[in-house]
Design a protein around this motif. Sequence first.
Motif, mmCIF file in Angstrom:
data_model
loop_
_atom_site.group_PDB
_atom_site.id
_atom_site.type_symbol
_atom_site.label_atom_id
_atom_site.label_comp_id
_atom_site.label_asym_id
_atom_site.label_seq_id
_atom_site.Cartn_x
_atom_site.Cartn_y
_atom_site.Cartn_z
ATOM 1 N N ALA A 115 1.884 -13.995 17.257
ATOM 2 C CA ALA A 115 0.690 -13.265 16.790
ATOM 3 C C ALA A 115 0.216 -12.278 17.848
ATOM 4 C CB ALA A 115 -0.416 -14.254 16.446
ATOM 5 N N TYR A 116 0.288 -12.692 19.127
ATOM 6 C CA TYR A 116 -0.137 -11.804 20.226
ATOM 7 C C TYR A 116 0.742 -10.554 20.259
ATOM 8 C CZ TYR A 116 -0.579 -9.968 24.969
ATOM 9 O OH TYR A 116 -0.756 -9.138 26.049
ATOM 10 N N TYR A 117 2.063 -10.750 20.200
ATOM 11 C CA TYR A 117 2.962 -9.593 20.290
ATOM 12 C C TYR A 117 2.909 -8.734 19.021
ATOM 13 C CZ TYR A 117 4.819 -11.258 24.704
ATOM 14 O OH TYR A 117 4.951 -11.631 26.016
ATOM 15 N N GLN A 118 2.526 -9.334 17.890
ATOM 16 C CA GLN A 118 2.315 -8.543 16.677
ATOM 17 C C GLN A 118 1.116 -7.609 16.878
ATOM 18 O OE1 GLN A 118 1.188 -10.808 13.228
ATOM 19 N NE2 GLN A 118 1.729 -9.179 11.792
ATOM 20 N N LYS A 119 0.058 -8.155 17.480
ATOM 21 C CA LYS A 119 -1.141 -7.354 17.751
ATOM 22 C C LYS A 119 -0.837 -6.231 18.751
ATOM 23 C CE LYS A 119 -6.019 -8.013 18.903
ATOM 24 N NZ LYS A 119 -7.044 -8.983 19.368
ATOM 25 N N GLN A 120 0.072 -6.547 19.701
ATOM 26 C CA GLN A 120 0.441 -5.539 20.709
ATOM 27 C C GLN A 120 1.496 -4.558 20.188
ATOM 28 O OE1 GLN A 120 -1.126 -5.421 23.755
ATOM 29 N NE2 GLN A 120 -2.368 -7.063 22.881
ATOM 30 N N GLN A 121 1.925 -4.743 18.936
ATOM 31 C CA GLN A 121 2.945 -3.905 18.308
ATOM 32 C C GLN A 121 4.241 -3.903 19.121
ATOM 33 O OE1 GLN A 121 1.104 -0.077 17.613
ATOM 34 N NE2 GLN A 121 -0.039 -0.830 15.848
ATOM 35 N N GLN A 126 7.938 -10.233 19.398
ATOM 36 C CA GLN A 126 7.445 -11.032 18.273
ATOM 37 C C GLN A 126 8.588 -11.819 17.627
ATOM 38 O OE1 GLN A 126 5.577 -8.723 15.178
ATOM 39 N NE2 GLN A 126 5.166 -10.508 13.895
ATOM 40 N N VAL A 127 9.748 -11.180 17.480
ATOM 41 C CA VAL A 127 10.914 -11.844 16.888
ATOM 42 C C VAL A 127 11.348 -13.042 17.727
ATOM 43 C CG1 VAL A 127 13.418 -11.556 16.589
ATOM 44 C CG2 VAL A 127 11.851 -9.940 15.540
ATOM 45 N N VAL A 128 11.313 -12.883 19.056
ATOM 46 C CA VAL A 128 11.727 -13.981 19.950
ATOM 47 C C VAL A 128 10.930 -15.242 19.644
ATOM 48 C CG1 VAL A 128 11.708 -14.800 22.342
ATOM 49 C CG2 VAL A 128 12.513 -12.487 21.817
#
Length: 740
Positions: A115-121, A126-128
């Motif tokens: 969720a954090y990396y989704q927010k950071q685009q 995010q896949v990892v």
Amino acid sequence: MKTLSFFVSLCLFVFLPLFAQDKAEQNDKDLVALKEQLRTTQQPDKKIVVLYQLAQATFQSQPAESIKYLYEAIAQADDTVVTAKLLPSYLLLQDALKKQADNTQLAENSELLAAYYQKQQQPTEQVVYLRMAGSACEQLGDYEKALQFYRQWADLMQAQEGSLSYLEALNAIGIVLRTQRNFDKAKPYFVETMRKGNVLYKKQAKDEDKRKVALLLGDSYNAWGGWHYWQQSIDSALFYFQKSYQFRFQAKDTVAFAKSMNNIGLIYRRKKDYANALKNFKACLQVLQTQQDSLSAITALNNIGKTYILMQDGEKATQILAKALELAQRKKAKPKIIETYETLIELYDSTRNYQKAFAYQAKLALLKDSLYDERTAEHAATMQARYETNRHRQEVEAQKAVHELEVQNQTNRTRFVFGALVLAIIAAGIFYSRFRLKKKSNEQLQQQYAEINQQKEEIEAQRGYIEDQNNTLIKQHQDILSSINYAKRIQTAILPPIDEIKKVFPQSFVLFLPKDVVSGDFFWFAEETDPKTQEICHVIAAVDCTGHGVPGAFMSLIGNTLLDEIVHILQILSPDLILLELDKRIRKILKQNETLQRDGMDLAICTINRSQQTITYAGAMNPLFILRDGQPELIKGSRNPIGGVWAEAEIKSFEKHTISYANVQQNATIYLFSDGYQDQFGGAESKKFMLKNFKTLLADIHTKPFAEQQQILHTTLVKWREQGQESQIDDVLVMGLALK
């Protein structure tokens, strides 16, 4: 050149252990300093940094402790999501949870990071974590949640339909559907992965890119082979496992293609083609041994053993499974020990050796129980840490809400008074307006208080859940403790009464401090007439068995019984011969040359002839410390333990020492002991007490009354532990007696 190489090797052999010891001591000092810094730090941001450093310091040696520090660091920020400030803590927590194989918390932590990396685009990162979350849920058997994460991964890669990551996501979805026995839905995912994977493989120009796609195809063909195996299509399964092997071999993934050989072996064994099955299992084992993949090698050995069982070759099966068990025990890999026990039970059932089958069935039950208890305790500890984090966060939020309400209420009262003074002329209107405002404010206040109470109820409910779990664990612990206390009464009953020793040697003491309820250390005393001289001799021994607690106590019972037989029935009184006979019987009882089991004992044993005023001593690893007229002397034991795997052609020997105390003017005092006292950690720097300091202490106190000596030894050890804030690490046994 050879001389230089030898010199370099010698330097490494001598100095590397010293460097390693210095590093360990420095790490301990750093840990103490960080704990002190945490105790004195008040600011939350600084606490987060210190807690993170503590987690780093304990990550390798104490991953459970590291997890506790990380949850505490996360709680300091009072945030329910990952932030840039907390990111290092969440990333290290991810590694610690993977190390502990705590899939429940790993799935939750992976989801937060995704969720954090989704927010950071940052879709690559995010896949990892979507992949990790799916894998953790798959391990837990939560297949619906696993599919949810894998499908999110596939959706992110949808724009790159021909990419490697997209095909890996499809393969992962297919494996989960196959595991759910949803074969029709799984099939198109495997077919598409293999079709597009082969196209992608042909397009790659670089060797490294080709290798990555080959790895995917190897995994996909392996999964597709498993699909056919589940469908009872054995020949098709064999074909696709062989295709998997080819791609994994091309990718030079040694462990992976070894596992493909293992799968091929399983198919041949299913087809009762035992020759080809053994050929593949042995090839798999050989590859894994070159890669030092011991855990997978254990499975390969078990598969070879099972094949020999089916071939009704019990002798070869026994040899192979003995290797598997020895390797699993050496690696302390409990799941692999369980796997090997199960295969051994199969073997002894098939050969109708029901006694051995029953013995391994009992061992299997005990090991499964201990593994369950360990996992339960680890899970409870992690749950407790997580609960403490949530409780802290909710309490802080509740306090913040109450504070805001108090500030708002105070503001309202101030405005009310000020308005009343300034606008006295229009008092009626102001009173009415303020009445409405206060009523609305009170309604808001009641609503917010209701929300706070609801939060408190939720906290209480969580506390109740944790308490229920704790009560279950406490009940299990009490049952186990009750059994162990009963075992303690049995062990105490077989030990010689200390009063019996004092009747013969009035000036004597026994300091006996088990680490747990029961002990692997024990003392032994006997009086017997020498059949040759008809003189009365006294035999005394201090024995340290392998392990402590219940396993050590079992060994102590065996050792005590054997010493009784050797001295009282066989009437062997020479210490060196007692040790030889004890070693022979231990290895025979435990079948050590067959099972490769290495348990045994170290001990110091003396035969005292008071008529001749002599002490005859022999030791298996453990020494004798004697002071004659104040002159100390340490007589070392032989470098051979009692028990263990020992080739018949090799001769084990124990050196005998005869010491006279006839010409001693003042006193002769001897001490026998296990290694528990000298190996205890403590002191200001949390170091071992060491044999040198132990000898000095004994020399300093040997002229004091023996009751006082015992008290000094006990008090010194307790203070040493407390100074270093260390717990007792081993059983402690010290025996002292004066001969003149």
